[in-house]
Design a protein around this motif. Structure first.
Motif, PDB file in Angstrom:
ATOM      1  N   HIS A 172      21.444 -19.347 -58.152  1.00 60.38           N
ATOM      2  CA  HIS A 172      20.199 -19.348 -57.382  1.00 60.38           C
ATOM      3  C   HIS A 172      19.324 -20.550 -57.670  1.00 60.38           C
ATOM      4  O   HIS A 172      18.462 -20.904 -56.869  1.00 60.38           O
ATOM      5  CB  HIS A 172      19.420 -18.058 -57.644  1.00 60.38           C
ATOM      6  N   ASP A 173      19.502 -21.207 -58.824  1.00 59.56           N
ATOM      7  CA  ASP A 173      18.642 -22.329 -59.158  1.00 59.56           C
ATOM      8  C   ASP A 173      19.270 -23.668 -58.801  1.00 59.56           C
ATOM      9  O   ASP A 173      18.757 -24.713 -59.178  1.00 59.56           O
ATOM     10  CB  ASP A 173      18.274 -22.305 -60.652  1.00 59.56           C
ATOM     11  N   GLN A 174      20.386 -23.647 -58.068  1.00 59.51           N
ATOM     12  CA  GLN A 174      20.982 -24.887 -57.640  1.00 59.51           C
ATOM     13  C   GLN A 174      20.251 -25.434 -56.427  1.00 59.51           C
ATOM     14  O   GLN A 174      19.645 -24.702 -55.651  1.00 59.51           O
ATOM     15  CB  GLN A 174      22.466 -24.694 -57.300  1.00 59.51           C
ATOM     16  N   THR A 175      20.315 -26.755 -56.268  1.00 60.98           N
ATOM     17  CA  THR A 175      19.647 -27.413 -55.155  1.00 60.98           C
ATOM     18  C   THR A 175      20.240 -26.960 -53.819  1.00 60.98           C
ATOM     19  O   THR A 175      21.453 -26.838 -53.674  1.00 60.98           O
ATOM     20  CB  THR A 175      19.779 -28.937 -55.290  1.00 60.98           C
ATOM     21  N   ILE A 176      19.367 -26.725 -52.842  1.00 61.60           N
ATOM     22  CA  ILE A 176      19.802 -26.385 -51.486  1.00 61.60           C
ATOM     23  C   ILE A 176      19.993 -27.690 -50.722  1.00 61.60           C
ATOM     24  O   ILE A 176      19.036 -28.442 -50.515  1.00 61.60           O
ATOM     25  CB  ILE A 176      18.764 -25.498 -50.785  1.00 61.60           C
ATOM     26  N   ASP A 177      21.217 -27.963 -50.329  1.00 70.79           N
ATOM     27  CA  ASP A 177      21.528 -29.198 -49.608  1.00 70.79           C
ATOM     28  C   ASP A 177      21.287 -29.002 -48.118  1.00 70.79           C
ATOM     29  O   ASP A 177      21.779 -28.055 -47.512  1.00 70.79           O
ATOM     30  CB  ASP A 177      22.978 -29.610 -49.858  1.00 70.79           C
ATOM     31  N   VAL A 178      20.530 -29.943 -47.532  1.00 72.82           N
ATOM     32  CA  VAL A 178      20.131 -29.843 -46.133  1.00 72.82           C
ATOM     33  C   VAL A 178      20.511 -31.128 -45.403  1.00 72.82           C
ATOM     34  O   VAL A 178      20.349 -32.222 -45.939  1.00 72.82           O
ATOM     35  CB  VAL A 178      18.603 -29.628 -46.008  1.00 72.82           C
ATOM     36  N   THR A 179      21.017 -30.983 -44.191  1.00 73.60           N
ATOM     37  CA  THR A 179      21.190 -32.118 -43.280  1.00 73.60           C
ATOM     38  C   THR A 179      20.335 -31.858 -42.057  1.00 73.60           C
ATOM     39  O   THR A 179      20.408 -30.771 -41.464  1.00 73.60           O
ATOM     40  CB  THR A 179      22.665 -32.285 -42.868  1.00 73.60           C
TER      41      THR A 179
END
Length: 358
Positions: A172-179
């Motif tokens: 849950h604390d990993q970065t959310i990758d967005v394009t």
């Protein structure tokens, strides 16, 4: 008390169900709702749809692994190191366990983006994590915008005519990758003790990484733009110099607007950030803002023609703030504060500041 039958609409509007989905229900409430969900397939289906509506995004039904295959894999990994006896669960017990796990995965998939599968044996419990996260794409049409709410409290508002693709990692604390293609507003809630950004937003020109902040990202044909309202963001773009490619990073501070390409910073200046973000927040801040600046903002924001009838009005300055839901609401607020009449043409394409008949 939880009644027998709930339609999707009933679940969405039920305070207890909403508390459970958002993670603020007490243990008794959670237990009662879990029991209700476990009762039948229709309950599980309605719950899944309701969770998607409440959280602002959809997710796929989890695919359960082949337990026999998993045990064979586990046996191969542990063979020769430590011998353990495995007593397969009775059919009814096995089925009941996986019904319960299905409910758990349903909500974990919604809240954190991953599922946890449990494998059992008689001497100890072994936990096996399988990556269930996948890319999800949200597309908005010409007359809509959508809001995503994440489990850590962060919110993203996606503007019309935009494409927003994201993936959530195993933890849950990993970065959310967005394009991103188009425009989106990020209201980020982060843990100061965490070193990783909550979001990493990739555009054709670079990557924007947040550091506990509120910011706007716009992707245009010629460049990308970031406007920072609060906090700090770090932007990285590729610099191709002397046949070497390396990522150049720079920080953007509160109240700054930066436009950049994949090779350079095109423009950087201090701005009234609320002029850029008001479409998402419904809030605009004035700080000795000239009426002429306000007129230009209205033209850009609402795609109308604004005419200041009396040239002497252009230098009037506005202070304070306004909350609004429409063009009419905004100009009415400003008109009341300045005591200047505002009119619209019959076809709504022209806004007059001042009396056009004088």
């Amino acid at each position: 008390m939880i009644r027998k039958n709930y339609a999707v609409k009933d679940l969405v509007e039920n305070p207890g169900f909403r508390r459970m989905v958002k993670g603020i229900a007490d243990p008794h409430e959670i237990d009662e709702w879990n029991k209700w969900i476990e009762k039948n397939d229709q309950n599980r289906k309605n719950a899944r749809i309701a969770v998607a509506e409440i959280m602002g995004f959809e997710f796929n039904d989890p695919v359960f692994p082949d337990v026999e295959q998993k045990w064979n894999e586990l046996q191969e990994k542990t063979a020769g190191t430590k011998k353990v006896k495995f007593h397969p669960p009775r059919n009814s017990e096995y089925k009941l366990r996986w019904i319960f796990r299905a409910v758990a995965v349903l909500f974990l998939a919604t809240i954190t983006g991953f599922g946890v599968y449990y494998l059992y044996e008689d001497t100890e419990t072994l936990t096996h994590l399988e990556q269930l996260s996948e890319e999800k794409t949200i597309i908005t049409s010409g007359d809509e915008q959508k809001t995503l709410k994440f489990s850590n409290g962060s919110t993203v508002v996606i503007r019309n005519n935009s494409t927003f693709t994201y993936s959530i990692g195993l933890l849950h604390d990993q970065t959310i990758d967005v394009t991103l293609e188009g425009e989106a507003w990020f209201d980020v809630v982060s843990d100061p003790s965490e070193k990783q950004p909550v979001f990493a937003v990739t555009t054709p020109d670079g990557i924007i990484r947040d550091i506990g902040t509120k910011f706007l990202v716009t992707v245009q044909k010629e460049h990308s733009r970031v406007v920072l309202q609060e906090g700090l963001v770090e932007v990285g773009y590729l610099n191709n110099d002397y046949s070497q490619t390396e990522e150049v990073r720079f920080s953007v501070g509160k109240g700054e607007m930066v436009e950049f390409t994949h090779t350079d910073i095109v423009k950087r200046e201090a701005v009234n950030s609320s002029f850029y973000t008001s479409w998402a927040t419904g809030y605009i801040q004035f700080d000795q803002t000239k009426l002429q600046e306000f007129a230009e903002y209205v033209e850009h924001r609402f795609d109308v023609n604004v005419r200041i009838v009396d040239a002497s009005l252009k230098d009037i300055r506005l202070d304070g703030a306004a909350y609004f839901r429409s063009l009419e609401g905004l100009v009415r607020s400003v008109s009341e504060v300045t005591a200047i009449p505002v009119y619209q043409s019959d076809d709504k394409s022209i806004v007059y500041i001042g009396n056009p008949n004088h």
